[in-house]
Motif scaffolding. Structure first.
Motif, PDB file in Angstrom:
ATOM      1  N   LEU A 116      -3.466 -10.443  -4.454  1.00 12.89           N
ATOM      2  CA  LEU A 116      -2.288  -9.358  -4.934  1.00 12.89           C
ATOM      3  C   LEU A 116      -3.155  -8.151  -4.825  1.00 12.89           C
ATOM      4  CD1 LEU A 116       0.122  -8.788  -6.269  1.00 12.89           C
ATOM      5  CD2 LEU A 116      -0.723  -8.756  -8.626  1.00 12.89           C
ATOM      6  N   ASP A 117      -2.623  -7.321  -3.878  1.00 11.45           N
ATOM      7  CA  ASP A 117      -3.191  -6.159  -3.476  1.00 11.45           C
ATOM      8  C   ASP A 117      -2.232  -5.037  -3.559  1.00 11.45           C
ATOM      9  OD1 ASP A 117      -4.545  -4.023  -2.314  1.00 11.45           O
ATOM     10  OD2 ASP A 117      -5.326  -5.480  -0.596  1.00 11.45           O
ATOM     11  N   MET A 118      -2.130  -4.177  -4.674  1.00 18.57           N
ATOM     12  CA  MET A 118      -1.298  -3.264  -4.697  1.00 18.57           C
ATOM     13  C   MET A 118      -1.990  -1.728  -5.166  1.00 18.57           C
ATOM     14  SD  MET A 118       1.443  -4.897  -5.276  1.00 18.57           S
ATOM     15  CE  MET A 118       2.670  -3.780  -6.251  1.00 18.57           C
ATOM     16  N   ARG A 119      -2.369  -1.420  -3.725  1.00 20.34           N
ATOM     17  CA  ARG A 119      -3.215  -0.135  -3.888  1.00 20.34           C
ATOM     18  C   ARG A 119      -2.160   1.078  -3.530  1.00 20.34           C
ATOM     19  NH1 ARG A 119      -7.187  -1.409   1.123  1.00 20.34           N
ATOM     20  NH2 ARG A 119      -7.121  -3.672   1.067  1.00 20.34           N
ATOM     21  N   ASN A 120      -2.360   2.223  -4.564  1.00 19.79           N
ATOM     22  CA  ASN A 120      -1.939   3.246  -4.719  1.00 19.79           C
ATOM     23  C   ASN A 120      -0.306   3.087  -4.591  1.00 19.79           C
ATOM     24  OD1 ASN A 120      -1.490   6.025  -4.670  1.00 19.79           O
ATOM     25  ND2 ASN A 120      -1.558   6.277  -2.604  1.00 19.79           N
ATOM     26  N   CYS A 121      -0.026   2.240  -5.627  1.00 19.31           N
ATOM     27  CA  CYS A 121       1.510   2.027  -5.852  1.00 19.31           C
ATOM     28  C   CYS A 121       2.119   2.656  -7.183  1.00 19.31           C
ATOM     29  CB  CYS A 121       1.728   0.581  -5.974  1.00 19.31           C
ATOM     30  SG  CYS A 121       1.652  -0.180  -4.194  1.00 19.31           S
ATOM     31  N   LYS A 122       1.186   3.539  -7.732  1.00 18.02           N
ATOM     32  CA  LYS A 122       1.678   4.527  -8.795  1.00 18.02           C
ATOM     33  C   LYS A 122       1.935   3.556 -10.040  1.00 18.02           C
ATOM     34  CE  LYS A 122       2.115   8.069  -6.497  1.00 18.02           C
ATOM     35  NZ  LYS A 122       0.981   8.900  -6.121  1.00 18.02           N
ATOM     36  N   LEU A 123       1.017   2.512 -10.150  1.00 19.53           N
ATOM     37  CA  LEU A 123       0.880   1.537 -11.288  1.00 19.53           C
ATOM     38  C   LEU A 123       0.168   2.231 -12.541  1.00 19.53           C
ATOM     39  CD1 LEU A 123       0.175  -1.623  -9.535  1.00 19.53           C
ATOM     40  CD2 LEU A 123       2.364  -0.817  -9.931  1.00 19.53           C
ATOM     41  N   GLY A 124       0.365   1.925 -13.693  1.00 23.56           N
ATOM     42  CA  GLY A 124      -0.135   2.518 -14.912  1.00 23.56           C
ATOM     43  C   GLY A 124      -0.397   1.449 -15.987  1.00 23.56           C
ATOM     44  N   ILE A 125      -0.484   1.770 -17.146  1.00 21.63           N
ATOM     45  CA  ILE A 125      -0.873   0.719 -18.183  1.00 21.63           C
ATOM     46  C   ILE A 125       0.046  -0.281 -18.326  1.00 21.63           C
ATOM     47  CG2 ILE A 125      -1.191   0.474 -20.752  1.00 21.63           C
ATOM     48  CD1 ILE A 125      -2.457   3.535 -20.668  1.00 21.63           C
ATOM     49  N   GLY A 126       1.228   0.113 -18.282  1.00 23.44           N
ATOM     50  CA  GLY A 126       2.273  -1.069 -18.175  1.00 23.44           C
ATOM     51  C   GLY A 126       2.310  -2.019 -17.396  1.00 23.44           C
ATOM     52  N   ALA A 127       1.952  -1.959 -16.168  1.00 26.47           N
ATOM     53  CA  ALA A 127       1.562  -2.613 -15.085  1.00 26.47           C
ATOM     54  C   ALA A 127       0.531  -3.599 -15.525  1.00 26.47           C
ATOM     55  CB  ALA A 127       1.326  -2.030 -13.743  1.00 26.47           C
TER      56      ALA A 127
ATOM     57  N   PHE B 153       0.874  -1.200   0.059  1.00 26.06           N
ATOM     58  CA  PHE B 153       0.029   0.089  -0.081  1.00 26.06           C
ATOM     59  C   PHE B 153       0.868   1.200  -0.136  1.00 26.06           C
ATOM     60  CE2 PHE B 153      -2.612  -2.771   2.848  1.00 26.06           C
ATOM     61  CZ  PHE B 153      -3.277  -3.488   1.920  1.00 26.06           C
ATOM     62  N   ASP B 154       0.466   2.089  -0.751  1.00 27.59           N
ATOM     63  CA  ASP B 154       0.945   3.553  -0.749  1.00 27.59           C
ATOM     64  C   ASP B 154       2.692   3.646  -1.084  1.00 27.59           C
ATOM     65  OD1 ASP B 154      -1.701   4.730  -0.190  1.00 27.59           O
ATOM     66  OD2 ASP B 154      -1.153   4.290   1.955  1.00 27.59           O
ATOM     67  N   CYS B 155       2.924   2.802  -1.954  1.00 20.33           N
ATOM     68  CA  CYS B 155       4.567   2.655  -1.870  1.00 20.33           C
ATOM     69  C   CYS B 155       4.803   3.304  -3.647  1.00 20.33           C
ATOM     70  CB  CYS B 155       5.077   1.266  -1.900  1.00 20.33           C
ATOM     71  SG  CYS B 155       4.921   0.939  -0.188  1.00 20.33           S
ATOM     72  N   LEU B 156       5.749   3.668  -3.834  1.00 22.48           N
ATOM     73  CA  LEU B 156       6.212   4.001  -4.920  1.00 22.48           C
ATOM     74  C   LEU B 156       6.771   2.854  -6.052  1.00 22.48           C
ATOM     75  CD1 LEU B 156       7.959   7.576  -4.065  1.00 22.48           C
ATOM     76  CD2 LEU B 156       5.797   7.060  -4.750  1.00 22.48           C
ATOM     77  N   VAL B 157       5.939   2.083  -6.225  1.00 24.25           N
ATOM     78  CA  VAL B 157       6.314   0.850  -7.143  1.00 24.25           C
ATOM     79  C   VAL B 157       6.682   1.225  -8.493  1.00 24.25           C
ATOM     80  CG1 VAL B 157       5.901  -1.349  -7.731  1.00 24.25           C
ATOM     81  CG2 VAL B 157       5.362  -0.689  -5.594  1.00 24.25           C
ATOM     82  N   TYR B 158       5.642   1.690  -9.167  1.00 25.63           N
ATOM     83  CA  TYR B 158       5.752   2.052 -10.535  1.00 25.63           C
ATOM     84  C   TYR B 158       5.749   0.693 -11.298  1.00 25.63           C
ATOM     85  CZ  TYR B 158       6.639   6.813  -9.151  1.00 25.63           C
ATOM     86  OH  TYR B 158       6.760   8.010  -8.368  1.00 25.63           O
ATOM     87  N   ASP B 159       5.682   1.000 -12.728  1.00 21.36           N
ATOM     88  CA  ASP B 159       5.187   0.240 -13.418  1.00 21.36           C
ATOM     89  C   ASP B 159       6.366  -0.966 -13.546  1.00 21.36           C
ATOM     90  OD1 ASP B 159       2.745   0.951 -14.242  1.00 21.36           O
ATOM     91  OD2 ASP B 159       3.238   1.806 -16.238  1.00 21.36           O
ATOM     92  N   GLU B 160       7.812  -0.234 -13.661  1.00 22.71           N
ATOM     93  CA  GLU B 160       9.082  -1.175 -13.568  1.00 22.71           C
ATOM     94  C   GLU B 160       9.084  -1.972 -12.483  1.00 22.71           C
ATOM     95  OE1 GLU B 160       8.826   2.229 -13.773  1.00 22.71           O
ATOM     96  OE2 GLU B 160       8.995   2.422 -15.924  1.00 22.71           O
ATOM     97  N   GLY B 161       8.774  -1.509 -11.349  1.00 28.56           N
ATOM     98  CA  GLY B 161       9.010  -2.225  -9.802  1.00 28.56           C
ATOM     99  C   GLY B 161       8.022  -3.495 -10.094  1.00 28.56           C
ATOM    100  N   PHE B 162       6.638  -3.294 -10.554  1.00 23.18           N
ATOM    101  CA  PHE B 162       5.743  -4.063 -10.594  1.00 23.18           C
ATOM    102  C   PHE B 162       6.121  -4.923 -11.536  1.00 23.18           C
ATOM    103  CE2 PHE B 162       1.289  -5.605 -11.975  1.00 23.18           C
ATOM    104  CZ  PHE B 162       1.055  -6.210 -10.569  1.00 23.18           C
TER     105      PHE B 162
END
Length: 93
Positions: free
Chosen positions: A41-52, A14-23
């Motif tokens: 798999l629960d990835m709330r507010n992790c800055k994920l986008g279309i790539g993820a 939750f609430d981490c700067l994972v982004y698509d690359e980290g995901f």
């Protein structure tokens, strides 16, 4: 025999700067060590986008081993295009 820890059945971030690359890195790890054990798999507010979403759709494809039963991507920027990517995979699962 696949390397890695095979007993993780839930990943909640939750609430981490994972982004698509980290995901992408996280998903590759689960593919390497038997992703079929991952149920939640629960990835709330992790800055994920279309790539993820594209990466997730690939791992959820029936040709891959995946048994994700609960998916939460709330508060990410997946938009309509990301949802479309996921729906392609979800409709065949």
């Amino acid at each position: 025999k696949k390397p890695g820890y095979k007993h993780i059945n839930s990943l909640r971030v939750f609430d981490c700067l994972v982004y698509d690359e980290g995901f992408s890195f996280i998903l590759k790890y689960f593919q390497t060590c038997n992703s079929s054990n991952l149920k939640i798999l629960d990835m709330r507010n992790c800055k994920l986008g279309i790539g993820a979403c594209k990466d997730l759709a690939e791992i959820m494809n029936p040709s891959n081993i995946s048994d994700i039963q609960v998916l939460n991507l709330s508060y990410n920027s997946i938009k309509s295009a990301g949802l479309s990517e996921l729906m392609i995979s979800l409709k065949v699962n």
